[in-house]
Structures are given as structure tokens and as C-alpha cells.
Design a protein around this motif. Structure first.
Motif, PDB file in Angstrom:
ATOM      1  N   GLU A  52     -33.305  34.747  35.040  1.00  0.00           N
ATOM      2  CA  GLU A  52     -31.998  35.070  35.648  1.00  0.00           C
ATOM      3  C   GLU A  52     -32.393  34.627  37.060  1.00  0.00           C
ATOM      4  O   GLU A  52     -31.445  33.852  37.791  1.00  0.00           O
ATOM      5  CB  GLU A  52     -31.921  36.633  35.775  1.00  0.00           C
ATOM      6  CG  GLU A  52     -30.586  36.647  36.738  1.00  0.00           C
ATOM      7  CD  GLU A  52     -29.999  38.059  36.528  1.00  0.00           C
ATOM      8  OE1 GLU A  52     -29.274  38.564  37.509  1.00  0.00           O
ATOM      9  OE2 GLU A  52     -30.883  39.228  35.927  1.00  0.00           O
ATOM     10  N   ARG A  54     -30.194  31.711  38.971  1.00  0.00           N
ATOM     11  CA  ARG A  54     -29.532  31.660  40.445  1.00  0.00           C
ATOM     12  C   ARG A  54     -30.035  30.812  41.027  1.00  0.00           C
ATOM     13  O   ARG A  54     -29.247  30.041  42.031  1.00  0.00           O
ATOM     14  CB  ARG A  54     -29.836  33.086  40.885  1.00  0.00           C
ATOM     15  CG  ARG A  54     -29.258  34.332  40.014  1.00  0.00           C
ATOM     16  CD  ARG A  54     -29.281  35.648  41.039  1.00  0.00           C
ATOM     17  NE  ARG A  54     -28.854  36.596  40.130  1.00  0.00           N
ATOM     18  CZ  ARG A  54     -28.988  37.870  40.644  1.00  0.00           C
ATOM     19  NH1 ARG A  54     -29.301  37.969  42.036  1.00  0.00           N
ATOM     20  NH2 ARG A  54     -28.381  38.936  39.950  1.00  0.00           N
ATOM     21  N   THR A  59     -26.633  33.596  45.852  1.00  0.00           N
ATOM     22  CA  THR A  59     -26.872  34.526  44.884  1.00  0.00           C
ATOM     23  C   THR A  59     -28.444  34.986  44.653  1.00  0.00           C
ATOM     24  O   THR A  59     -28.599  35.860  43.986  1.00  0.00           O
ATOM     25  CB  THR A  59     -26.426  34.098  43.513  1.00  0.00           C
ATOM     26  OG1 THR A  59     -27.247  32.933  43.240  1.00  0.00           O
ATOM     27  CG2 THR A  59     -25.067  33.686  43.471  1.00  0.00           C
ATOM     28  N   GLU A 118     -27.784  42.730  42.144  1.00  0.00           N
ATOM     29  CA  GLU A 118     -28.003  43.210  40.716  1.00  0.00           C
ATOM     30  C   GLU A 118     -27.194  42.406  39.861  1.00  0.00           C
ATOM     31  O   GLU A 118     -27.417  42.092  38.737  1.00  0.00           O
ATOM     32  CB  GLU A 118     -27.604  44.701  40.625  1.00  0.00           C
ATOM     33  CG  GLU A 118     -28.668  45.494  41.380  1.00  0.00           C
ATOM     34  CD  GLU A 118     -30.331  45.387  40.613  1.00  0.00           C
ATOM     35  OE1 GLU A 118     -30.278  45.247  39.492  1.00  0.00           O
ATOM     36  OE2 GLU A 118     -31.438  45.287  41.245  1.00  0.00           O
ATOM     37  N   GLU A 119     -25.849  42.098  40.221  1.00  0.00           N
ATOM     38  CA  GLU A 119     -24.856  41.644  39.395  1.00  0.00           C
ATOM     39  C   GLU A 119     -24.187  40.738  40.015  1.00  0.00           C
ATOM     40  O   GLU A 119     -23.514  41.038  40.950  1.00  0.00           O
ATOM     41  CB  GLU A 119     -24.072  42.597  38.578  1.00  0.00           C
ATOM     42  CG  GLU A 119     -23.022  41.983  37.400  1.00  0.00           C
ATOM     43  CD  GLU A 119     -23.762  41.312  36.554  1.00  0.00           C
ATOM     44  OE1 GLU A 119     -23.241  40.769  35.744  1.00  0.00           O
ATOM     45  OE2 GLU A 119     -24.979  41.914  36.263  1.00  0.00           O
ATOM     46  N   PRO A 148     -20.860  38.207  39.288  1.00  0.00           N
ATOM     47  CA  PRO A 148     -20.077  37.932  38.110  1.00  0.00           C
ATOM     48  C   PRO A 148     -19.956  36.540  38.008  1.00  0.00           C
ATOM     49  O   PRO A 148     -19.872  35.985  36.550  1.00  0.00           O
ATOM     50  CB  PRO A 148     -18.687  38.409  38.848  1.00  0.00           C
ATOM     51  CG  PRO A 148     -19.124  39.440  39.654  1.00  0.00           C
ATOM     52  CD  PRO A 148     -20.349  38.878  40.210  1.00  0.00           C
ATOM     53  N   ARG A 181     -22.988  35.213  35.810  1.00  0.00           N
ATOM     54  CA  ARG A 181     -22.644  35.636  34.445  1.00  0.00           C
ATOM     55  C   ARG A 181     -21.742  34.758  33.611  1.00  0.00           C
ATOM     56  O   ARG A 181     -21.904  34.881  32.543  1.00  0.00           O
ATOM     57  CB  ARG A 181     -22.287  37.356  34.552  1.00  0.00           C
ATOM     58  CG  ARG A 181     -22.369  38.105  33.445  1.00  0.00           C
ATOM     59  CD  ARG A 181     -23.724  38.215  32.487  1.00  0.00           C
ATOM     60  NE  ARG A 181     -23.946  37.210  31.612  1.00  0.00           N
ATOM     61  CZ  ARG A 181     -24.952  36.740  30.778  1.00  0.00           C
ATOM     62  NH1 ARG A 181     -26.191  37.662  31.425  1.00  0.00           N
ATOM     63  NH2 ARG A 181     -25.164  35.854  30.111  1.00  0.00           N
ATOM     64  N   ASP A 189     -21.961  33.276  30.132  1.00  0.00           N
ATOM     65  CA  ASP A 189     -21.234  33.486  28.819  1.00  0.00           C
ATOM     66  C   ASP A 189     -20.390  32.244  28.454  1.00  0.00           C
ATOM     67  O   ASP A 189     -20.223  31.908  27.326  1.00  0.00           O
ATOM     68  CB  ASP A 189     -20.125  34.493  29.397  1.00  0.00           C
ATOM     69  CG  ASP A 189     -20.841  35.830  29.722  1.00  0.00           C
ATOM     70  OD1 ASP A 189     -22.096  35.961  29.140  1.00  0.00           O
ATOM     71  OD2 ASP A 189     -20.298  36.778  30.585  1.00  0.00           O
TER      72      ASP A 189
END
Length: 301
Positions: free
Chosen positions: A170, A174, A191, A198-199, A201, A204, A208
Motif C-alpha cells: 500500500e 500511494r 496520500t 488510514e483510508e 478512497p 482504493r 478496485d
């Protein structure tokens, strides 16, 4: 009793040998029988499949056929050069790929023939100028010095305790996302920073979307279209993913247009250069922005 048992065993063994001889030599196996015979060994060694496949593909070129789909796997540099460069015009993506990659719209990833050639010329003109090389180098070095190293120092600090962990995959996702946005869109989303978000979007959503596109490209169309219609599997996340990325790229385009109108958009970035040279409608630059993000993501993680 014992002689009868021996006779029965011999008779059964003879019948079994005759069956094997007939099924393997006299009567050729069907494709289903071949798959059924190899399935137990495949399942027992499933955990070794990625390693074995990677070793095999460096030596051979494989054409895998399944109902409704054919996939060519190769690591041969000559074949790669032939299909992706010198004779690319002979290997059209076709409507099937464009349908599967509908989220990429009219970006270069979904073009064929003369359209792809013209769009490629535009990008090559960007990549061949000094501003791009210097911008890319500066963006990467700045991100390493100002973001990557501080984040690693943060997690390695004694204040975090011995249980502090960070997902390196991760982290580099980023890193690639930030650097791509810097020289591709002229914007640093930060980011990769301290404190650690932590997240994120949009990051992510990029992951996805990549998963969905890979899943679609390796499955028969009827499978992923049925999943999309039912809203199950990886397809169920598609609407939300596309919405997040569409909002992000729209914001970046609006920002660049505002900078141009205010006269402060002289700094070089790929998307700004594309907007300056392109006479296309607003959707195509937005599609190209998403294509840039996906392309940059694949170069690192």
C-alpha cells in the motif's frame, strides 16, 4: 475361499488394465477427460501455481482457450515487440476488450487503428520534450525525500513501539499514485504523508478498478456481464469505484481550466499539455486522466 479371492483379484486387475488400455490408446480422451485427469494434481499443487506458471512462461508461449475467450501468455521479447510495437496495427483490441474496459472510455487504452496512432503521436511528443523528463525526475525525488523517507522514519521510530507495522504494498501504491498525479495532473494528493491516512478512497478505487478490469479480461464475457447484472462478485463495487474516480478526475480538470483562465497554468504537466493541444470534448481529457493514473500505478506496484 482363498483361491476364489485370488482369482477374483486377478480378474478385476485384468479388467482394469483392459479399461485403461482402451481408454488411453484405443479410444482417445475427450477434453473433459483430460481436464478431469489433471484436476487432482492441479488442486494439490495450487499454492505453487504462480511460481510454476512464472517459470514456465519464461520458456514457452501459451495460448489458453476457454469457452468464449482466448488468452496468449508470453514473455518472449520478440513476440512482445511484434504485437505491441512493430505490428500493433494487426492486433486490434476489438469490441470485446472495449466493452470490458468501458470505464476507460475513449482513452488510448481503448483505441485501435488510426485513432490509437494519432493519440500515441500526441503522447510521444509530450514524453520527448525536456520538461517532461525534468518534471518526472523532480517529482519522484521530491516525493522520496519529502514523503517516502519521513513515512518510513515515522513507522521506524521508537515512539511507535515494537508492534508498529506498515503495508509496504500500500505504501508503494500511494507513492506511485502521488508521483503520477504530480507530473501527470500537476497536483499532489499527498496520500503518502505523516500522519498516515488510514483510508484513501481514490487510491482504493484505483486498486478496485484494476481488479475488476483484470477479472473481466480473463473471464468469458457472459460471466462478468451476469455478475454485473446481478450485482455480485467484483462487479458490485464497480459503480461506487467509477463514481469516486470520475469525481476525482473532474475536479482535476476543473482546477486546470481555472489555472489556465487565471494565467497560472504555465507549469508543465501531461494533462495540461493534452488539453492545450486537443480539440476534443471534455470527456476525452477526463478519460486520459484516468488512463494516466492507471498507467502510473502499474509502473511501481
Amino acid at each position: 475361499m482363498a483361491p476364489l479371492l485370488v482369482l477374483f483379484t486377478v480378474l478385476l486387475s485384468t479388467l482394469f488394465i483392459c479399461f485403461l488400455f482402451y481408454s488411453r490408446i484405443v479410444k482417445p480422451k475427450t477434453e473433459f477427460q483430460k481436464v478431469f485427469d489433471t484436476l487432482p494434481a492441479f488442486l494439490l499443487n495450487l499454492n505453487h501455481f504462480p511460481t510454476n506458471f512464472a517459470q514456465d512462461i519464461t520458456k514457452y508461449t501459451r495460448l489458453v482457450k476457454v469457452p468464449g475467450l482466448e488468452i496468449l501468455f508470453t514473455a518472449d521479447p520478440v513476440i512482445m515487440q511484434h504485437t505491441s510495437s512493430t505490428n500493433f496495427h494487426d492486433f486490434h483490441r476489438g469490441p470485446g476488450i472495449r466493452d470490458a474496459c468501458d470505464a476507460l472510455g475513449e482513452s488510448i487504452f481503448n483505441l485501435d487503428g488510426n485513432e490509437w496512432t494519432e493519440r500515441r503521436k500526441i503522447y510521444r511528443s509530450f514524453f520527448n520534450i525536456k520538461e517532461f523528463s525534468s518534471l518526472a525526475n523532480r517529482a519522484i525525488l521530491d516525493k522520496v525525500e519529502r514523503s517516502l523517507v519521513p513515512v518510513l522514519d515515522h513507522f521506524a521510530s521508537p515512539k511507535q513501539g515494537p508492534q508498529a507495522t506498515v503495508d509496504l504494498q500500500e505504501l508503494f501504491q500511494r507513492f506511485s499514485f502521488d508521483t503520477t498525479c504530480c507530473f501527470g495532473l500537476g497536483y499532489d494528493p499527498k496520500t503518502l504523508s505523516v500522519p498516515w491516512p488510514e483510508e484513501v478512497p481514490v487510491v482504493r478505487a484505483v486498486e478496485d478498478l484494476t481488479e475488476v478490469l483484470i477479472s473481466r479480461s480473463t473471464a468469458p464475457p457472459i460471466v462478468w456481464k451476469l455478475q454485473r447484472w446481478l450485482g455480485i462478485g467484483k462487479e458490485q463495487m464497480m459503480n461506487k469505484t467509477v463514481k469516486i474516480l470520475d469525481d476525482f478526475t473532474s475536479q482535476q480538470l476543473s482546477r486546470l481550466h481555472e489555472e489556465r483562465q487565471k494565467g497560472c497554468g504555465e507549469r508543465y504537466c501531461l494533462l495540461m499539455s493534452y488539453i492545450s493541444q486537443s480539440k476534443a470534448d471534455e470527456k476525452i481529457p477526463k478519460d486520459e486522466a484516468l488512463a494516466l493514473i492507471l498507467a502510473g500505478k502499474g509502473t511501481v506496484s
